[in-house]
Design an enzyme around this catalytic site. Sequence first.
Site, PDB file in Angstrom:
ATOM      1  N   HIS A  45       0.867  -1.188   0.000  1.00 38.30           N
ATOM      2  CA  HIS A  45       0.000   0.000   0.000  1.00 38.30           C
ATOM      3  C   HIS A  45       0.896   1.228   0.000  1.00 38.30           C
ATOM      4  O   HIS A  45       1.593   1.504   0.979  1.00 38.30           O
ATOM      5  CB  HIS A  45      -0.924   0.003   1.210  1.00 38.30           C
ATOM      6  CG  HIS A  45      -1.746   1.254   1.309  1.00 38.30           C
ATOM      7  ND1 HIS A  45      -2.523   1.713   0.266  1.00 38.30           N
ATOM      8  CD2 HIS A  45      -1.902   2.164   2.306  1.00 38.30           C
ATOM      9  CE1 HIS A  45      -3.124   2.830   0.624  1.00 38.30           C
ATOM     10  NE2 HIS A  45      -2.751   3.126   1.853  1.00 38.30           N
ATOM     11  N   ASP A 102      -7.667   1.730   1.823  1.00 35.48           N
ATOM     12  CA  ASP A 102      -7.500   2.528   3.045  1.00 35.48           C
ATOM     13  C   ASP A 102      -8.242   3.847   2.949  1.00 35.48           C
ATOM     14  O   ASP A 102      -7.920   4.804   3.638  1.00 35.48           O
ATOM     15  CB  ASP A 102      -6.003   2.769   3.284  1.00 35.48           C
ATOM     16  CG  ASP A 102      -5.714   3.292   4.691  1.00 35.48           C
ATOM     17  OD1 ASP A 102      -6.539   3.058   5.585  1.00 35.48           O
ATOM     18  OD2 ASP A 102      -4.672   3.945   4.879  1.00 35.48           O
TER      19      ASP A 102
END
Length: 896
Positions: free
Chosen positions: A12, A125
């Site tokens: 990420h 996220d």
Amino acid sequence: MKKTAHIISHSHWDREWYMPFEGHRYYLIQLMDDLLELFATDPNFRSFHMDGQTIMLEDYLNIRPEKEAEVRKYIQDGRLVIGPWYILQDAFLTSAEANVRNLLYGIKDTETFGQKREQIGYFPDTFGIYGQAPQLLAQAGIRAAVFGRGVTPTGFNNQVQHDDYSSPFSELIWEAPDGSQVIGILLANWYSNGNEIPTDEDEAQTFWVKKLRDAERFASTSQLLFMNGCDHQPVQKDVTQAIKVAETLFPDVAFKHSNFHDYLTQIKEELPKELQKITGELRNQKTDGWSTLVNTASARIYLKQANDRCQTLLTNVLEPMCLLVENKSLHRDFSEYYWKLLMENHPHDSICGCSIDAVHREMKTRFEKVEAGATTFIAEQGKEIAAQINTLHDSEEAIPLVVLKTNGTSGKRVVRHKVAMKKIYFDEMDFRHIPDRLKEIVMPTYRLEFPNKGSVPIEVQDAGVRFGYDLPRDGFRRPYYARELEVTFSYDSDLYLGYECGFLVPVEEKQTEARKELIGDPSMNTLENEAMKVMIHRNGSYSILDKTTGFEYRHLGIYEDVGDIGNEYMFKASSDGVRYTTEACEASIRIIENNSLCATVEICQTLSVPAAADERLKEEQERLVWHPDRKAGRSKERTDITLRTELTLEQGAKGLKVNVNIDNTAKDHRMRALFPVERARGNHYADSIYEIVERPNTPDPKWQNPAFDHHMQRLVSLDNGEYGLTIATKGLHEYEIVSDSIAVTLLRSVGELGDWGLFETPEAQCFGQNEAQFVLLPHKGDVLSANVYVAAYDDPVEPTVIQTEQSMGPLPHATNLFQWSGEGLVLTACKPTMDGRGMILRWFNPKREGEALIVQSTHFLQIYRSTILEEQIEKLGTENVQIEVRPQEIVTLRFE
């Protein structure tokens, strides 16, 4: 049935966060170098997921351009998976059209690199997701979404805890307000549940016993998802060896180095017939409220305001203007460049204002580059358009003013523009004498006339002498001084996208007609036009009488200040619990402008507040005390905050414009403006992405946070069933409904980033001058029944006025590319197609009932219904089409 463990390697990648962009990029280069080597040396390492974004490739190849062929090969082989987004954006703080541009340019990049695999809507996220995401994805042919937040609460330590509101399974049906559906994959154990898999047998035994149990707890099928990565995680080079160890230890589980394509293919075959359906926005509505991250909406508000200006410039001016020029490829190239540069500021840690100070300083530079570049481009292209128009007038002294209308709607508004009455170039006389020569000129009386309208109401003020310069395309720069006029006029236009030429004509006769000023009696502190009367009170608050309904909104605009001991992510009120307000202030009031078209009054107030939090906050920050558990109060030392509020009322306007300047001298606090609506009902409305969403005023019983703040895009609206008040803002994205009042956050000052460590952010205190702009729109009923949201969306978009010379150009005085009707529909896009072959128009219907859309255009041969990706679906007709827009539907038409 034998279980399958799908292990997806990924990282990420927050492009900038606790380090500046270039700091994080150093580690990105390492990651990519290692990854390419792993692809070349380990055939069992099947694929790597590039976090759903394509900008990582740009960032890598800008440093290692020689690697492009290798990168392209692995993408085409399906081993390096990119897109569909250009960047992983914050969903609520970027506009509807910015979300679509993100998808358009991301998909374009994936096609350029030759990726053939189907896409997923990847939101690992994202700090909450807008309710129309399933519709947007479905229109792009994307049938599944993966997300980590919004249904269950997520703490700052990046751990997700199960909650009854979430689906009992990782797999669910996510439905948009219009009924569009996608399969939702909830990362119930977060996007790191398969991170750093051990190769040691004992460690692997312990690891997999727990991880398999956790995954099985939420899985509705035999397919278990394990995300092998985390924030900025280096690729696990021995993951295939770790998989072999796991296969030995757990023979009843099929371990597979996998990807989302294979995982989704497998689960679709096994999904139960009945999955829980979640409808609309995902904002952690039924949690304890402490980990929503909603207050990123008010961290560093100056960033949100700059973003709003840039989005408006690109969406509502630059892109539509492209349709009026000949060189559309130039426009297309500049448009993509500015959009991509702007979107570098759209990842959540960027636009949310929740990074270190160095990150946000670089963001300011990007915003400035976009705004300066787009403004220059618009001005120069506007001049080229104006140069092609027939601007001849009977009077040689007439000054042609070309008005470019690019907002896609007709209507009336007051326009203000500075006009050079007379220029003297430096090559015409000694520059030192030019200002005095210009000051000697007697300013004549002017009228403003349009060939199709006649004269329009106008106010002209002397704006003095200004330095400027021309940059000829075929010669050296030409500096000059100009005597300027500030021209304010009432512009009522039936143009949707086009232009018309007006003429500022000097006349010999003086104005004899008496014009009613909007402030009739300066001693009464009252502004009044056809629609409303505004009464200013001694403490600086004001009341609005809606003359169309007779309802009065009392004591608006009181300011409230409270301590904030939270961080850039979350507000936490200081433990003293004291509210400081301007309710008892003695305000000074003065008139800035007063004429028949516009009146502005300035209200000045001073509010004494604590200078900062007390010393306990520093201790709590250093010990990484989670914000809900902090006990700090505010200091005994005081400081004065000066507030200057300008109220502007224009002729014919249905809204009161408010500009607030806050000279912030305090730390660790939040300032809001309060707007009461008597006897407000229990729900309210707020603008989101392609949606005006209805939300409850009070939280779910599970909510423990005393604050119940929300996101908004352009507006928030509260009503009592009979009458309502809508607030349309420019870059203010946070509000709360408190005791029948709308509380809009104007300033939030904090000193730390928050999350997993101690990162001090002194610039997030926002010392000095802070601005806030909004419009108050009173109305009958609620915001939807009154259609007042149309004015709210239209407010930021002003016509572009170009001063030019008289010439016999080939184009007529006025041109309009299209017109449309559809009560309550909102036009959000008016742009060239990505392939340069036509025009795209996009609307959404915010209402709960269908509406007919009628569109007419004689400038194009064919009209098609289109996907959000601008692909033809069906031919609708030629010059005139009518379609039904379903409730809360997004509709895109393509013209060729």
